[in-house]
Design a protein around this motif. Structure first.
Motif, PDB file in Angstrom:
ATOM      1  N   ALA A   1      -8.995   2.047  -6.528  1.00 17.69           N
ATOM      2  CA  ALA A   1      -9.629   1.902  -5.216  1.00 17.69           C
ATOM      3  C   ALA A   1     -11.146   1.819  -5.373  1.00 17.69           C
ATOM      4  O   ALA A   1     -11.799   0.998  -4.723  1.00 17.69           O
TER       5      ALA A   1
ATOM      6  N   LYS B   1       0.815  -1.231   0.000  1.00 14.18           N
ATOM      7  CA  LYS B   1       0.000   0.000   0.000  1.00 14.18           C
ATOM      8  C   LYS B   1       0.841   1.271   0.000  1.00 14.18           C
ATOM      9  O   LYS B   1       0.378   2.311  -0.448  1.00 14.18           O
ATOM     10  N   ASP B   2       2.078   1.190   0.475  1.00 15.07           N
ATOM     11  CA  ASP B   2       2.963   2.356   0.512  1.00 15.07           C
ATOM     12  C   ASP B   2       4.148   2.215  -0.437  1.00 15.07           C
ATOM     13  O   ASP B   2       5.150   2.914  -0.278  1.00 15.07           O
TER      14      ASP B   2
ATOM     15  N   ASN C   1      -7.828   9.412  -2.267  1.00 13.63           N
ATOM     16  CA  ASN C   1      -7.284  10.769  -2.236  1.00 13.63           C
ATOM     17  C   ASN C   1      -6.170  11.003  -3.251  1.00 13.63           C
ATOM     18  O   ASN C   1      -5.747  12.145  -3.434  1.00 13.63           O
ATOM     19  N   ASP C   2      -5.693   9.949  -3.868  1.00 14.18           N
ATOM     20  CA  ASP C   2      -4.632  10.068  -4.869  1.00 14.18           C
ATOM     21  C   ASP C   2      -5.255   9.878  -6.246  1.00 14.18           C
ATOM     22  O   ASP C   2      -5.786   8.804  -6.548  1.00 14.18           O
TER      23      ASP C   2
ATOM     24  N   ARG D   1     -10.017   3.549   1.090  1.00 11.67           N
ATOM     25  CA  ARG D   1     -10.525   4.920   1.248  1.00 11.67           C
ATOM     26  C   ARG D   1      -9.394   5.938   1.174  1.00 11.67           C
ATOM     27  O   ARG D   1      -9.555   7.011   0.578  1.00 11.67           O
ATOM     28  N   SER D   2      -8.265   5.614   1.756  1.00 13.14           N
ATOM     29  CA  SER D   2      -7.112   6.515   1.692  1.00 13.14           C
ATOM     30  C   SER D   2      -6.630   6.684   0.248  1.00 13.14           C
ATOM     31  O   SER D   2      -6.261   7.780  -0.170  1.00 13.14           O
ATOM     32  N   ALA D   3      -6.655   5.598  -0.509  1.00 12.21           N
ATOM     33  CA  ALA D   3      -6.193   5.643  -1.901  1.00 12.21           C
ATOM     34  C   ALA D   3      -7.106   6.484  -2.782  1.00 12.21           C
ATOM     35  O   ALA D   3      -6.697   6.920  -3.862  1.00 12.21           O
TER      36      ALA D   3
ATOM     37  N   ARG E   1       1.138   0.283  -6.332  1.00 14.43           N
ATOM     38  CA  ARG E   1       0.057   0.507  -5.362  1.00 14.43           C
ATOM     39  C   ARG E   1      -1.308   0.283  -6.032  1.00 14.43           C
ATOM     40  O   ARG E   1      -2.199  -0.352  -5.463  1.00 14.43           O
TER      41      ARG E   1
ATOM     42  N   PRO F   1     -10.028   0.897   5.081  1.00  9.31           N
ATOM     43  CA  PRO F   1      -9.284   2.141   5.326  1.00  9.31           C
ATOM     44  C   PRO F   1      -8.189   2.401   4.276  1.00  9.31           C
ATOM     45  O   PRO F   1      -7.970   3.546   3.870  1.00  9.31           O
ATOM     46  N   VAL F   2      -7.538   1.347   3.826  1.00  8.52           N
ATOM     47  CA  VAL F   2      -6.502   1.495   2.797  1.00  8.52           C
ATOM     48  C   VAL F   2      -7.131   1.972   1.488  1.00  8.52           C
ATOM     49  O   VAL F   2      -6.614   2.885   0.833  1.00  8.52           O
TER      50      VAL F   2
END
Length: 117
Positions: free
Chosen positions: A98, A51-52, A90-91, A86-88, A59, A83-84
């Motif tokens: 995602a 994920k990072d 934003n990119d 949802r965070s993705a 990713r 959560p991973v």
């Protein structure tokens, strides 16, 4: 877009691709494992471990493969995966991947499936 059949790969193929930092080989190995490995939880863990990753395309493929795991196995660890994803969102480079994975989870995973594994 053209459909290509993805052959099964071994877990060693992924280990080797990661060790060699060969992004194309990582892509092939992740997709091959997501589509063919019997242990969805293991594949999920490999995807989450990436994920990072410094390369956005690795990713993105890892996110896409989380959706494959949900679709094929009908289960995924919602507490760790959502959560991973949802965070993705934003990119802009990974958001579409995602979204696809979230869609697969919504369609193929029952929220009250018991333990989220």
């Amino acid at each position: 877009m053209r459909y290509e059949s993805v052959p099964p790969v071994s877990r060693d193929d992924l280990r080797l691709a990661l060790a060699e930092k060969d992004n194309e080989a990582i892509h092939r190995a992740l997709v091959g494992l997501a589509l063919h490995d019997a242990d969805g939880a293991w594949v999920q863990d490999q995807c989450l471990a990436l994920k990072d990753h410094p390369s956005w395309d690795v990713r993105a493929i890892a996110l896409l493969c989380l959706g494959h795991v949900a679709r094929i196995h009908g289960t995924i660890d919602l507490d760790r995966v959502l959560p991973v994803l949802r965070s993705a969102l934003n990119d802009p480079r990974t958001a579409g991947y995602a979204e696809q994975a979230i869609d697969d989870i919504e369609v193929f995973v029952t929220p009250d499936q018991g333990p989220h594994t």
